[in-house]
Design an enzyme around this catalytic site. Structure first.
Site, mmCIF file in Angstrom:
data_model
loop_
_atom_site.group_PDB
_atom_site.id
_atom_site.type_symbol
_atom_site.label_atom_id
_atom_site.label_comp_id
_atom_site.label_asym_id
_atom_site.label_seq_id
_atom_site.Cartn_x
_atom_site.Cartn_y
_atom_site.Cartn_z
ATOM 1 N N CYS A 31 0.838 -1.206 0.000
ATOM 2 C CA CYS A 31 0.000 0.000 0.000
ATOM 3 C C CYS A 31 0.870 1.253 0.000
ATOM 4 C CB CYS A 31 -0.905 -0.058 1.234
ATOM 5 S SG CYS A 31 -1.681 1.493 1.688
ATOM 6 N N CYS A 34 0.174 3.797 2.771
ATOM 7 C CA CYS A 34 0.627 3.237 4.053
ATOM 8 C C CYS A 34 2.119 3.496 4.227
ATOM 9 C CB CYS A 34 0.376 1.731 4.111
ATOM 10 S SG CYS A 34 -1.349 1.261 3.949
#
Length: 106
Positions: A31, A34
């Protein structure tokens, strides 16, 4: 303190039974957002070490916890106080917003 990487097995102990507020980051290695907020969380961990615990949950490795909290997109961050979820933030944010979030729950 330092950031705790919790698991399905240790989540309740690490988060719900914590004696201070906890910022939980649901994330995954693949991600992008993230990975973008990870250095911010590292800074916050240093700055708020005595006031807040930061805990990370890898959604790929811990599907039970992710399902239990209905994680649909990542990053999703929760603030827990006294074992109760009191705030939710979905998506990447600038550091200033995380500072506001933490200060609100001190």
């Amino acid at each position: 303190m330092s950031i705790i990487n919790t698991t399905d097995a240790t989540f309740d102990q690490d988060v719900l039974q914590s004696d201070k507020p906890v910022l939980v980051d649901f994330w995954a290695a693949w991600c992008g957002p993230c990975r973008a907020i990870a250095p911010i969380l590292d800074e916050l961990d240093t700055e708020y070490a005595d006031k807040f615990q930061i805990v990370k949950v890898n959604v790929d490795d811990n599907p039970q916890t992710s399902a239990r909290f209905g994680i649909r997109s990542i990053p999703t961050l929760f603030v827990f106080k006294n074992g109760e979820k009191v705030e939710t933030v979905v998506g990447g944010r600038p550091k200033s917003e995380f500072v506001e979030l933490l200060n609100k729950h001190l």
